[in-house]
Scaffold this active site. Structure first.
Site, PDB file in Angstrom:
ATOM      1  N   ASN A 210       0.856  -1.197   0.000  1.00 45.35           N
ATOM      2  CA  ASN A 210       0.000   0.000   0.000  1.00 45.35           C
ATOM      3  C   ASN A 210       0.888   1.242   0.000  1.00 45.35           C
ATOM      4  O   ASN A 210       2.106   1.137  -0.104  1.00 45.35           O
ATOM      5  CB  ASN A 210      -0.950  -0.028   1.206  1.00 45.35           C
ATOM      6  CG  ASN A 210      -0.183  -0.112   2.510  1.00 45.35           C
ATOM      7  OD1 ASN A 210       0.616   0.753   2.833  1.00 45.35           O
ATOM      8  ND2 ASN A 210      -0.406  -1.201   3.247  1.00 45.35           N
ATOM      9  N   ASP A 279      -3.967  -6.404   4.965  1.00 47.31           N
ATOM     10  CA  ASP A 279      -5.009  -7.228   5.589  1.00 47.31           C
ATOM     11  C   ASP A 279      -5.140  -8.583   4.906  1.00 47.31           C
ATOM     12  O   ASP A 279      -5.738  -9.500   5.448  1.00 47.31           O
ATOM     13  CB  ASP A 279      -6.362  -6.506   5.493  1.00 47.31           C
ATOM     14  CG  ASP A 279      -6.436  -5.359   6.477  1.00 47.31           C
ATOM     15  OD1 ASP A 279      -5.933  -5.511   7.601  1.00 47.31           O
ATOM     16  OD2 ASP A 279      -6.986  -4.305   6.108  1.00 47.31           O
ATOM     17  N   PHE A 325      -4.058   3.324  14.869  1.00 47.78           N
ATOM     18  CA  PHE A 325      -4.506   4.301  13.872  1.00 47.78           C
ATOM     19  C   PHE A 325      -5.650   3.670  13.098  1.00 47.78           C
ATOM     20  O   PHE A 325      -5.747   2.433  13.023  1.00 47.78           O
ATOM     21  CB  PHE A 325      -3.371   4.641  12.899  1.00 47.78           C
ATOM     22  CG  PHE A 325      -2.500   5.785  13.365  1.00 47.78           C
ATOM     23  CD1 PHE A 325      -1.596   5.607  14.398  1.00 47.78           C
ATOM     24  CD2 PHE A 325      -2.586   7.038  12.763  1.00 47.78           C
ATOM     25  CE1 PHE A 325      -0.790   6.662  14.833  1.00 47.78           C
ATOM     26  CE2 PHE A 325      -1.791   8.089  13.184  1.00 47.78           C
ATOM     27  CZ  PHE A 325      -0.890   7.910  14.215  1.00 47.78           C
ATOM     28  N   LYS A 339     -12.993  -0.068  15.612  1.00 47.93           N
ATOM     29  CA  LYS A 339     -11.648  -0.654  15.759  1.00 47.93           C
ATOM     30  C   LYS A 339     -11.097  -0.436  17.169  1.00 47.93           C
ATOM     31  O   LYS A 339     -10.391  -1.284  17.706  1.00 47.93           O
ATOM     32  CB  LYS A 339     -10.697  -0.048  14.718  1.00 47.93           C
ATOM     33  CG  LYS A 339     -10.987  -0.539  13.308  1.00 47.93           C
ATOM     34  CD  LYS A 339     -10.176   0.165  12.245  1.00 47.93           C
ATOM     35  CE  LYS A 339     -10.652  -0.264  10.848  1.00 47.93           C
ATOM     36  NZ  LYS A 339     -10.017   0.448   9.752  1.00 47.93           N
ATOM     37  N   LYS A 343     -10.126  -3.925  18.922  1.00 50.32           N
ATOM     38  CA  LYS A 343      -8.697  -4.192  19.128  1.00 50.32           C
ATOM     39  C   LYS A 343      -8.255  -3.871  20.559  1.00 50.32           C
ATOM     40  O   LYS A 343      -7.061  -3.875  20.859  1.00 50.32           O
ATOM     41  CB  LYS A 343      -7.876  -3.402  18.100  1.00 50.32           C
ATOM     42  CG  LYS A 343      -8.238  -3.799  16.658  1.00 50.32           C
ATOM     43  CD  LYS A 343      -7.420  -3.120  15.601  1.00 50.32           C
ATOM     44  CE  LYS A 343      -8.016  -3.367  14.219  1.00 50.32           C
ATOM     45  NZ  LYS A 343      -7.064  -3.813  13.205  1.00 50.32           N
TER      46      LYS A 343
HETATM   47  O1  PMT Z   1       3.104   5.955   6.596  1.00 49.89           O
HETATM   48  P1  PMT Z   1       2.542   7.287   6.130  1.00 49.89           P
HETATM   49  O2  PMT Z   1       2.729   7.497   4.652  1.00 49.89           O
HETATM   50  O3  PMT Z   1       3.052   8.433   6.973  1.00 49.89           O
HETATM   51  O4  PMT Z   1       0.969   7.259   6.320  1.00 49.89           O
HETATM   52  C1  PMT Z   1       0.403   7.234   7.603  1.00 49.89           C
HETATM   53  C2  PMT Z   1      -0.753   6.218   7.721  1.00 49.89           C
HETATM   54  C3  PMT Z   1      -1.893   6.630   6.816  1.00 49.89           C
HETATM   55  C4  PMT Z   1      -0.246   4.818   7.329  1.00 49.89           C
HETATM   56  C5  PMT Z   1      -1.174   6.219   9.223  1.00 49.89           C
HETATM   57  O5  PMT Z   1      -1.590   7.507   9.572  1.00 49.89           O
HETATM   58  C6  PMT Z   1      -2.286   5.238   9.477  1.00 49.89           C
HETATM   59  O6  PMT Z   1      -3.459   5.532   9.348  1.00 49.89           O
HETATM   60  N1  PMT Z   1      -1.920   3.984   9.885  1.00 49.89           N
HETATM   61  C7  PMT Z   1      -2.874   2.864  10.018  1.00 49.89           C
HETATM   62  C8  PMT Z   1      -3.063   2.178   8.700  1.00 49.89           C
HETATM   63  C9  PMT Z   1      -3.996   0.973   8.801  1.00 49.89           C
HETATM   64  O7  PMT Z   1      -3.584  -0.126   8.592  1.00 49.89           O
HETATM   65  O8  PMT Z   1      -5.205   1.301   9.229  1.00 49.89           O
HETATM   66  P2  PMT Z   1      -6.385   0.188   9.506  1.00 49.89           P
HETATM   67  O9  PMT Z   1      -7.567   1.020   9.815  1.00 49.89           O
HETATM   68  O10 PMT Z   1      -6.446  -0.766   8.385  1.00 49.89           O
HETATM   69  O11 PMT Z   1      -5.899  -0.576  10.795  1.00 49.89           O
HETATM   70  C10 PMT Z   1      -6.266  -0.219  12.126  1.00 49.89           C
HETATM   71  C11 PMT Z   1      -5.131  -0.538  13.085  1.00 49.89           C
HETATM   72  O12 PMT Z   1      -4.866  -1.947  13.066  1.00 49.89           O
HETATM   73  C12 PMT Z   1      -3.834   0.151  12.752  1.00 49.89           C
HETATM   74  O13 PMT Z   1      -3.240   0.564  13.950  1.00 49.89           O
HETATM   75  C13 PMT Z   1      -3.005  -0.938  12.058  1.00 49.89           C
HETATM   76  O14 PMT Z   1      -1.603  -0.763  12.310  1.00 49.89           O
HETATM   77  C14 PMT Z   1      -3.519  -2.209  12.716  1.00 49.89           C
HETATM   78  N2  PMT Z   1      -3.504  -3.393  11.871  1.00 49.89           N
HETATM   79  C15 PMT Z   1      -4.150  -3.418  10.664  1.00 49.89           C
HETATM   80  C16 PMT Z   1      -4.144  -4.574   9.906  1.00 49.89           C
HETATM   81  C17 PMT Z   1      -3.505  -5.721  10.402  1.00 49.89           C
HETATM   82  N3  PMT Z   1      -3.486  -6.839   9.706  1.00 49.89           N
HETATM   83  N4  PMT Z   1      -2.889  -5.683  11.591  1.00 49.89           N
HETATM   84  C18 PMT Z   1      -2.896  -4.563  12.330  1.00 49.89           C
HETATM   85  O15 PMT Z   1      -2.316  -4.529  13.410  1.00 49.89           O
END
Ligand code: PMT
Length: 401
Positions: A210, A279, A325, A339, A343
């Protein structure tokens, strides 16, 4: 004294708030700083250089064209000497010059030459502040890491009411101290931060990933380290320099991230997950490069990866603070709140990654901090500023546990 040994170069531009800069100069001196003042020609119409000379005990630099032989020496010397460069009050004009790199007087020349952190305290009429030109300049400067304090709202000297009043000298002084002497409130804490994307390999040459650049997570790791924490950064593949003093552990896939996280998470007081782990991952890895087979396409079968944050949330330790995040494209707060609960996080930082200036691969972000107690919307800020605000809130949660 708080600022002993620090050199502050104070640029004063032409505005009624210039008189308040005298109080700032006085505070700086009382705090032990060496203050050098540079005034624009217009600033001298509002306050006499002699006031600053008396308060700082240094000659004030004004129009250097009158002394061409000292021009080079002076602007380079002060630019190099500065531990911080403050412009208060800062007019729309000086900000426009800074944004464009125009160096046509001593102040604009010196600030262009400096490598010190720059703090700007804008002061102007509301219309000028809100104009598209000024706002674009502010964003440009913020992206380059220029710090801002104010402006405040209220009654302005021109008779208008609205944003544009220079922050009080006390607030500017506090902002200077915040930059020069960062708080060490995270001393002794183990903090783990995740950053960047993951790569899910299809075959030896292709992968799913991504747009994450790692900037958000790296800014958090750097800020936590500067606040005294022992920081581990689990980093996906990014093009960023490791922040000084931070232990960086490279990971490639979400499974890697999961494994490295499980080895370390129990020992952390605070875990901040800014990474964007994939994911989904291919069900099977092809040992050889997948070939085209004339069928006109292919069906790729994917399976869900480990949800790392959820796994950490399941084994949350006593007193531990977990921050995640949420990268969303619609129903941002609704999905983020889901979330937060799923989580077992203490706080989630929601960003709408479709907004310009937010999310992936930019230097700024627009976030909402969400906890069980409520929500706080933030304006567009540099990722460094978001990091500081996030850590302030994480520390508050940590102290409450
Ligand atoms: O890296 P940059 O270019 O500076 O951009 C920043 C960002 C957009 C990546 C950052 O601000 C951000 O939003 N990070 C979270 C990205 C993400 O995976 O979001 P999510 O909504 O899909 O996941 C929610 C949380 O679960 C996140 O804390 C993620 O790290 C975590 N996660 C997600 C998927 C997974 N398989 N395992 C996880 O632990």
């Amino acid at each position: 004294m708080k600022l002993t040994g620090k050199t502050v170069v104070l640029g004063v531009t032409g505005g009624i708030a210039a008189y308040k800069a005298c109080e700032l100069a006085s505070r700086l001196r009382k705090a032990g700083a060496e203050a050098h003042v540079i005034m624009t020609k217009n600033a001298c119409e509002f306050v006499a250089p002699l006031s600053f000379e008396t308060l700082t005990n240094h000659p004030v630099v004004t129009d250097t064209f009158a002394r061409p032989e000292t021009w080079e020496v002076e602007h380079v010397a002060l630019a190099k000497k500065a531990d911080i460069f403050v412009i208060a009050p800062a007019t729309a004009n000086i900000m426009a010059k800074m944004a464009c790199g125009i160096a046509d007087d001593m102040l604009s020349t010196t600030v262009l030459a400096t490598k010190a952190p720059v703090l700007v305290a804008p002061a102007m009429n509301t219309g000028m502040w809100e104009s598209a030109a000024t706002q674009e300049n502010v964003q440009t400067l913020k992206k380059r890491g220029v710090h801002f304090v104010g402006p405040e709202g209220g009654y302005l000297a021109c008779g208008d009411s609205g944003a544009g009043r220079m922050s009080e000298p006390e607030a500017i002084f506090d902002a200077i101290c915040g930059i020069l002497c960062p708080v060490q409130d995270m001393e002794g804490l183990n903090v783990l931060v995740t950053a960047g994307p993951t790569r899910e390999a299809l075959d030896p040459v292709r992968y799913i990933t991504n747009h994450s650049s790692g900037k958000m997570g790296y800014a958090i790791a750097e800020a936590a380290q500067k606040r005294g924490a022992r920081v581990t950064l689990l980093s996906g593949p990014v093009q960023l320099k490791a922040p000084a003093g931070v232990e960086v552990v490279d990971v490639l896939s979400t499974q890697d991230l999961y494994e490295r996280m499980m080895e370390r998470c129990d020992q952390q007081q605070i875990i901040i997950q800014a990474a964007a782990p994939a994911d989904f991952t291919p069900v099977a890895f092809a040992e050889e490069k997948i070939k085209k087979d004339e069928s006109g396409g292919m069906i790729l079968q994917l399976k869900e990866t480990q949800d790392v944050a959820k796994a950490v949330g399941k084994r949350k330790q006593k007193g531990q603070v977990l921050v995640g995040f949420a990268a969303e494209t619609e129903k941002v707060t609704e999905h983020a709140k889901g979330k937060l609960a799923k989580k077992n996080l203490d706080m989630i930082v929601a960003n709408d990654v479709t907004r310009p200036g937010a999310g992936f691969n930019v230097d700024t972000n627009i976030v909402t901090f969400i906890t069980a107690d409520g929500m706080e919307d933030m304006p567009q800020l540099s990722k460094a500023d978001v990091a500081q605000m996030l850590l302030d809130r994480a520390m508050k949660l940590y102290r409450k546990k």
